[in-house]
Each structure stands twice: as structure tokens, then as C-alpha cells.
Scaffold this active site. Structure first.
Site, short mmCIF file in Angstrom:
data_model
loop_
_atom_site.label_atom_id
_atom_site.label_comp_id
_atom_site.label_asym_id
_atom_site.label_seq_id
_atom_site.Cartn_x
_atom_site.Cartn_y
_atom_site.Cartn_z
N HIS A 63 -19.02 -2.50 -4.16
CA HIS A 63 -20.44 -2.12 -4.10
C HIS A 63 -20.71 -0.79 -3.41
O HIS A 63 -21.81 -0.27 -3.53
CB HIS A 63 -21.25 -3.24 -3.44
CG HIS A 63 -20.85 -3.54 -2.04
ND1 HIS A 63 -19.64 -4.15 -1.73
CD2 HIS A 63 -21.46 -3.30 -0.87
CE1 HIS A 63 -19.55 -4.28 -0.43
NE2 HIS A 63 -20.64 -3.78 0.12
N HIS A 64 -19.77 -0.22 -2.70
CA HIS A 64 -19.99 1.07 -2.04
C HIS A 64 -19.54 2.26 -2.89
O HIS A 64 -19.92 3.39 -2.61
CB HIS A 64 -19.26 1.12 -0.70
CG HIS A 64 -19.87 0.26 0.34
ND1 HIS A 64 -19.13 -0.67 1.04
CD2 HIS A 64 -21.14 0.15 0.80
CE1 HIS A 64 -19.92 -1.30 1.89
NE2 HIS A 64 -21.15 -0.82 1.76
N ALA A 65 -18.70 2.03 -3.87
CA ALA A 65 -18.17 3.13 -4.68
C ALA A 65 -19.23 3.66 -5.63
O ALA A 65 -20.08 2.93 -6.11
CB ALA A 65 -16.96 2.66 -5.48
#
Length: 89
Positions: A63-65
Site C-alpha cells: 500500500h505504500h508503493a
């Protein structure tokens, strides 16, 4: 770009600073398995043979990429990949 720190686990950090995104020898495989599991869930949900929805519990979550950058221990944005995959089906 990524900077190799050497050592037994082959760490690579993004940039010269102390970023929290790094990879070890097994990171790419773990990220590939996580996104692969999500794609299997999409296949199952769209096949008509199983439930029409599901929940993927995978690590790393992704979810951070972003589209072009890993971040927060996430190499791939699994949800974006799964959404594009589902739209192509």
C-alpha cells in the site's frame, strides 16, 4: 537510486539517506508471491465459481508503493496491480 550497503543480507536502501525501504535476498520473491496471491484472488472472484469478493492477507501489503517507486517496505502496489489485472480480464 538504490544504494547497496553490502553485508550478508544484500541490503539496498533507496537514496543515500536512511530510508525505510530496503530489500534483502528474499524481498523480490516475497513481493512477487504477495501480488501473485492477490491475482489468484481476482481470478477466483471473477470466475463465477467462487465468492464474488475476498480478502487478501499478504505481506508485504504494497500500500505504500507508487507506480514508479517503492516505499515503506512495499516494492509493488498490489492493489493497483490487481485492479489493472481485473480490468484487463
Amino acid at each position: 537510486g538504490p544504494v547497496c550497503l553490502g553485508g550478508p543480507c544484500c541490503e539496498v536502501r533507496e537514496g543515500a539517506d536512511s530510508s525505510d525501504t530496503y530489500v534483502t535476498a528474499g524481498s523480490l520473491l516475497a513481493a512477487q508471491l504477495a501480488v501473485g496471491g492477490l491475482l489468484q484472488l481476482v481470478d477466483r472472484a471473477l470466475s463465477g465459481e467462487g465468492p464474488a469478493c475476498g480478502l487478501a492477507l499478504c505481506r508485504p501489503p504494497g500500500h505504500h508503493a507508487s507506480r514508479s517507486r517503492s516505499s515503506g517496505f512495499c516494492l509493488f502496489n498490489n492493489v493497483a496491480i490487481a485492479a489493472a489485472y481485473a480490468l484487463d480480464r
